[in-house]
Design an enzyme around this catalytic site. Structure first.
Site, PDB file in Angstrom:
ATOM      1  N   ARG A  59       0.837  -1.214   0.000  1.00 26.06           N
ATOM      2  CA  ARG A  59       0.000   0.000   0.000  1.00 26.06           C
ATOM      3  C   ARG A  59       0.862   1.251   0.000  1.00 26.06           C
ATOM      4  NH1 ARG A  59      -4.343  -0.455   4.527  1.00 26.06           N
ATOM      5  NH2 ARG A  59      -4.990   1.554   3.677  1.00 26.06           N
ATOM      6  N   GLN A  89      -9.072  10.178   7.895  1.00 25.06           N
ATOM      7  CA  GLN A  89      -8.976   8.770   8.291  1.00 25.06           C
ATOM      8  C   GLN A  89      -7.933   8.064   7.410  1.00 25.06           C
ATOM      9  OE1 GLN A  89     -13.140   6.953   9.030  1.00 25.06           O
ATOM     10  NE2 GLN A  89     -13.513   8.759   7.744  1.00 25.06           N
ATOM     11  N   ASN A  90      -7.450   8.798   6.402  1.00 20.43           N
ATOM     12  CA  ASN A  90      -6.527   8.200   5.438  1.00 20.43           C
ATOM     13  C   ASN A  90      -5.100   8.173   5.974  1.00 20.43           C
ATOM     14  OD1 ASN A  90      -8.754   8.086   3.771  1.00 20.43           O
ATOM     15  ND2 ASN A  90      -8.220   9.937   2.633  1.00 20.43           N
ATOM     16  N   ASP A  92      -2.587   8.036   3.801  1.00 21.48           N
ATOM     17  CA  ASP A  92      -1.702   8.591   2.769  1.00 21.48           C
ATOM     18  C   ASP A  92      -1.363  10.047   3.107  1.00 21.48           C
ATOM     19  OD1 ASP A  92      -4.700   8.776   0.861  1.00 21.48           O
ATOM     20  OD2 ASP A  92      -3.619  10.527   1.570  1.00 21.48           O
ATOM     21  N   HIS A 107      -5.994   7.777  11.946  1.00 19.66           N
ATOM     22  CA  HIS A 107      -5.643   6.350  11.920  1.00 19.66           C
ATOM     23  C   HIS A 107      -4.205   6.097  11.508  1.00 19.66           C
ATOM     24  CE1 HIS A 107     -10.218   5.530  11.528  1.00 19.66           C
ATOM     25  NE2 HIS A 107      -9.840   5.671  12.787  1.00 19.66           N
ATOM     26  N   GLY A 172     -15.933  11.565   1.128  1.00 18.66           N
ATOM     27  CA  GLY A 172     -15.457  10.233   0.745  1.00 18.66           C
ATOM     28  C   GLY A 172     -15.238   9.259   1.878  1.00 18.66           C
ATOM     29  N   THR A 173     -16.243   9.164   2.769  1.00 16.18           N
ATOM     30  CA  THR A 173     -16.144   8.136   3.797  1.00 16.18           C
ATOM     31  C   THR A 173     -17.494   7.476   4.004  1.00 16.18           C
ATOM     32  OG1 THR A 173     -15.706   7.654   6.139  1.00 16.18           O
ATOM     33  CG2 THR A 173     -16.379   9.914   5.607  1.00 16.18           C
ATOM     34  N   SER A 174     -17.452   6.160   4.206  1.00 12.34           N
ATOM     35  CA  SER A 174     -18.711   5.419   4.412  1.00 12.34           C
ATOM     36  C   SER A 174     -19.192   5.550   5.851  1.00 12.34           C
ATOM     37  CB  SER A 174     -18.487   3.940   4.083  1.00 12.34           C
ATOM     38  OG  SER A 174     -17.486   3.411   4.948  1.00 12.34           O
TER      39      SER A 174
HETATM   40  C1  BV8 Z   1     -11.471   0.977  18.559  1.00 11.57           C
HETATM   41  C2  BV8 Z   1      -5.930   2.323   9.269  1.00 11.57           C
HETATM   42  C3  BV8 Z   1     -11.455   0.414  20.866  1.00 11.57           C
HETATM   43  C4  BV8 Z   1      -5.626   0.923   8.843  1.00 11.57           C
HETATM   44  C5  BV8 Z   1      -8.281   2.129   9.873  1.00 11.57           C
HETATM   45  C6  BV8 Z   1     -14.710  -5.712  17.197  1.00 11.57           C
HETATM   46  C7  BV8 Z   1     -13.446  -5.728  17.747  1.00 11.57           C
HETATM   47  C8  BV8 Z   1     -12.687  -4.564  17.894  1.00 11.57           C
HETATM   48  C9  BV8 Z   1     -13.197  -3.362  17.479  1.00 11.57           C
HETATM   49  C10 BV8 Z   1     -14.454  -3.362  16.919  1.00 11.57           C
HETATM   50  C11 BV8 Z   1     -15.218  -4.507  16.772  1.00 11.57           C
HETATM   51  N1  BV8 Z   1     -16.394  -4.169  16.184  1.00 11.57           N
HETATM   52  C12 BV8 Z   1     -16.409  -2.837  15.930  1.00 11.57           C
HETATM   53  C13 BV8 Z   1     -15.252  -2.347  16.397  1.00 11.57           C
HETATM   54  C14 BV8 Z   1     -14.823  -0.960  16.340  1.00 11.57           C
HETATM   55  C15 BV8 Z   1     -13.967  -0.818  15.102  1.00 11.57           C
HETATM   56  C16 BV8 Z   1     -14.897  -0.595  13.927  1.00 11.57           C
HETATM   57  O1  BV8 Z   1     -15.485   0.466  13.828  1.00 11.57           O
HETATM   58  N2  BV8 Z   1     -15.024  -1.622  13.066  1.00 11.57           N
HETATM   59  C17 BV8 Z   1     -15.864  -1.502  11.905  1.00 11.57           C
HETATM   60  C18 BV8 Z   1     -15.324  -2.425  10.810  1.00 11.57           C
HETATM   61  C19 BV8 Z   1     -17.299  -1.870  12.283  1.00 11.57           C
HETATM   62  N3  BV8 Z   1     -13.124   0.319  15.339  1.00 11.57           N
HETATM   63  C20 BV8 Z   1     -11.891   0.115  15.834  1.00 11.57           C
HETATM   64  O2  BV8 Z   1     -11.380  -0.960  16.003  1.00 11.57           O
HETATM   65  C21 BV8 Z   1     -11.171   1.394  16.212  1.00 11.57           C
HETATM   66  N4  BV8 Z   1     -10.672   1.273  17.538  1.00 11.57           N
HETATM   67  O3  BV8 Z   1     -12.658   0.861  18.496  1.00 11.57           O
HETATM   68  O4  BV8 Z   1     -10.741   0.800  19.701  1.00 11.57           O
HETATM   69  C22 BV8 Z   1     -10.463   0.530  21.954  1.00 11.57           C
HETATM   70  C23 BV8 Z   1     -10.604   1.554  22.889  1.00 11.57           C
HETATM   71  C24 BV8 Z   1      -9.690   1.631  23.919  1.00 11.57           C
HETATM   72  C25 BV8 Z   1      -8.620   0.712  23.999  1.00 11.57           C
HETATM   73  C26 BV8 Z   1      -8.482  -0.289  23.016  1.00 11.57           C
HETATM   74  C27 BV8 Z   1      -9.402  -0.390  21.993  1.00 11.57           C
HETATM   75  C28 BV8 Z   1      -9.968   1.630  15.320  1.00 11.57           C
HETATM   76  C29 BV8 Z   1     -10.413   1.717  13.883  1.00 11.57           C
HETATM   77  C30 BV8 Z   1      -9.228   2.172  13.037  1.00 11.57           C
HETATM   78  C31 BV8 Z   1      -8.905   1.103  12.025  1.00 11.57           C
HETATM   79  N5  BV8 Z   1      -7.940   1.616  11.045  1.00 11.57           N
HETATM   80  N6  BV8 Z   1      -7.358   2.603   9.031  1.00 11.57           N
HETATM   81  C32 BV8 Z   1      -5.476   0.834   7.357  1.00 11.57           C
HETATM   82  O5  BV8 Z   1      -5.715   1.806   6.619  1.00 11.57           O
HETATM   83  O6  BV8 Z   1      -5.107  -0.285   6.936  1.00 11.57           O
HETATM   84  S1  BV8 Z   1      -9.908   2.204   9.458  1.00 11.57           S
HETATM   85  C33 BV8 Z   1     -10.118   2.472   7.783  1.00 11.57           C
HETATM   86  O7  BV8 Z   1     -11.433   2.110   7.404  1.00 11.57           O
HETATM   87  C34 BV8 Z   1     -10.076   3.928   7.380  1.00 11.57           C
HETATM   88  O8  BV8 Z   1      -9.085   4.619   8.066  1.00 11.57           O
HETATM   89  C35 BV8 Z   1     -11.454   4.461   7.686  1.00 11.57           C
HETATM   90  O9  BV8 Z   1     -11.557   4.930   9.001  1.00 11.57           O
HETATM   91  C36 BV8 Z   1     -12.307   3.232   7.644  1.00 11.57           C
HETATM   92  C37 BV8 Z   1     -13.414   3.309   6.634  1.00 11.57           C
HETATM   93  O10 BV8 Z   1     -12.912   3.648   5.450  1.00 11.57           O
HETATM   94  P1  BV8 Z   1     -13.486   4.878   4.571  1.00 11.57           P
HETATM   95  O11 BV8 Z   1     -12.423   5.899   4.577  1.00 11.57           O
HETATM   96  O12 BV8 Z   1     -14.853   5.320   4.981  1.00 11.57           O
HETATM   97  O13 BV8 Z   1     -13.561   4.150   3.174  1.00 11.57           O
HETATM   98  P2  BV8 Z   1     -14.684   3.164   2.648  1.00 11.57           P
HETATM   99  O14 BV8 Z   1     -14.087   2.355   1.553  1.00 11.57           O
HETATM  100  O15 BV8 Z   1     -15.370   2.491   3.781  1.00 11.57           O
HETATM  101  O16 BV8 Z   1     -15.727   4.191   2.012  1.00 11.57           O
HETATM  102  C38 BV8 Z   1     -15.313   4.938   0.876  1.00 11.57           C
HETATM  103  C39 BV8 Z   1     -16.327   6.041   0.711  1.00 11.57           C
HETATM  104  O17 BV8 Z   1     -15.884   6.889  -0.356  1.00 11.57           O
HETATM  105  C40 BV8 Z   1     -17.702   5.529   0.330  1.00 11.57           C
HETATM  106  O18 BV8 Z   1     -18.691   6.284   1.000  1.00 11.57           O
HETATM  107  C41 BV8 Z   1     -17.748   5.753  -1.178  1.00 11.57           C
HETATM  108  O19 BV8 Z   1     -19.074   5.999  -1.644  1.00 11.57           O
HETATM  109  C42 BV8 Z   1     -16.920   7.008  -1.304  1.00 11.57           C
HETATM  110  N7  BV8 Z   1     -16.256   7.176  -2.597  1.00 11.57           N
HETATM  111  C43 BV8 Z   1     -15.835   6.224  -3.469  1.00 11.57           C
HETATM  112  N8  BV8 Z   1     -15.247   6.815  -4.545  1.00 11.57           N
HETATM  113  C44 BV8 Z   1     -15.297   8.169  -4.322  1.00 11.57           C
HETATM  114  C45 BV8 Z   1     -15.923   8.395  -3.088  1.00 11.57           C
HETATM  115  N9  BV8 Z   1     -16.117   9.627  -2.580  1.00 11.57           N
HETATM  116  C46 BV8 Z   1     -15.700  10.677  -3.326  1.00 11.57           C
HETATM  117  N10 BV8 Z   1     -15.077  10.537  -4.509  1.00 11.57           N
HETATM  118  C47 BV8 Z   1     -14.864   9.310  -5.052  1.00 11.57           C
HETATM  119  N11 BV8 Z   1     -14.251   9.181  -6.238  1.00 11.57           N
END
Ligand code: BV8
Length: 231
Positions: A59, A89-90, A92, A107, A172-174
């Protein structure tokens, strides 16, 4: 100096899509080829650090080869008229490379690494990371990234930035991942709210004006509107 309105941008993978960096959830997105639990959690790191490092090395190459797009560049123009804060959240560096001067990475950052034993000192990454590569403290280097299941250290700072903003723009975030997604609801009731996304978004009933379309197309349009109306 006139008092500039505070404008906050919350960006996600969608703003970098037109720079050729894959999003997470779109077709062909990252999570289509990889399971989060195999490559983006602390458990994955403990189980197979080489797989995790290879995932982020690949990546990182994508990020280094990418260029900021019109969306990143047009946001910079806002800084002359507004007090701009970017919360991304990116992982990059495209906002920075476009010239934005105030970027908070919720993140982490793929171009930085740190010791597994010290999350406050980071090192620039210009070569692939490998198992056995040690930080000055003698411990293994890991990507400076917040994995799923890890706390988000900058979350309190992000909430305090959003809480009193005059304008909030989501690009651009879901809004699937918490606690980051909660920032969409952390602003005051009189904040002017906008969201840029090609897909339908559930936020319009929350008072967000939806610029439906890609970031490279819609962000410049929104920026022109804001500069003309100082909205
Ligand atoms: C936490 C870095 C607690 C990594 C990222 C079970 C176990 C543990 C935790 C959990 C669990 N269940 C739920 C959780 C919480 C979990 C969570 O939310 N999970 C989700 C999957 C349900 N969260 C966590 O774990 C967080 N920490 O809760 O800790 C804790 C507290 C105290 C002590 C200890 C622990 C940490 C989450 C951080 C994870 N790291 N990134 C990497 O990059 O590899 S998250 C990563 O995905 C991104 O950073 C971003 O935040 C997230 C979502 O991505 P998006 O940016 O929204 O992208 P996506 O593809 O989803 O959407 C794209 C959007 O763009 C769409 O809307 C699309 O329509 C649009 N789009 C497309 N093309 C375009 C466009 N828009 C404009 N123009 C275009 N051309």
């Amino acid at each position: 100096m006139e008092n500039k309105k505070k404008l906050v941008i919350l960006s996600g993978a969608g703003i970098s899509a037109e720079s050729g960096i894959k999003t997470f959830r779109d077709t062909g997105g990252l999570w289509e080829n990889y399971d989060i639990h195999e490559v983006a959690t602390f458990e994955a790191w403990q189980k197979n650090p080489k797989l995790v490092l290879d995932f982020y090395n690949a990546r990182r190459h994508q990020v280094v080869a990418a260029e900021p797009n019109l969306a990143h560049h047009s946001l910079v123009a806002l800084e002359k008229s507004f007090d701009v804060h970017i919360i991304t959240q990116n992982i990059d560096d495209l906002h920075e490379r476009a010239g934005s001067s105030n970027v908070l990475h919720l993140h982490g950052e793929i171009l930085k690494s740190r010791s597994i034993s010290n999350d406050s000192v980071t090192f620039p990454v210009d070569e692939d990371l490998y198992v056995g590569q040690l930080a000055p403290d003698g411990q293994q280097l890991r990507p400076h990234i917040v994995w799923f299941g890890e706390a988000v250290p900058a979350m309190d700072e992000a909430i305090s930035i959003v809480r009193d903003c005059d304008i909030l723009i989501i690009i651009g975030t879901s809004l699937n991942v918490y606690p980051a997604a909660g920032l969409a609801y952390a602003c005051g009731e009189f904040t002017n709210k906008f969201i840029v996304d090609p897909s339908t978004v559930p936020l319009h009933e929350k008072g967000f004006i939806h610029y439906q379309g890609s970031a490279a197309k819609e962000v410049p349009t929104l920026v022109n509107y804001l500069l003309q109306n100082k909205a």
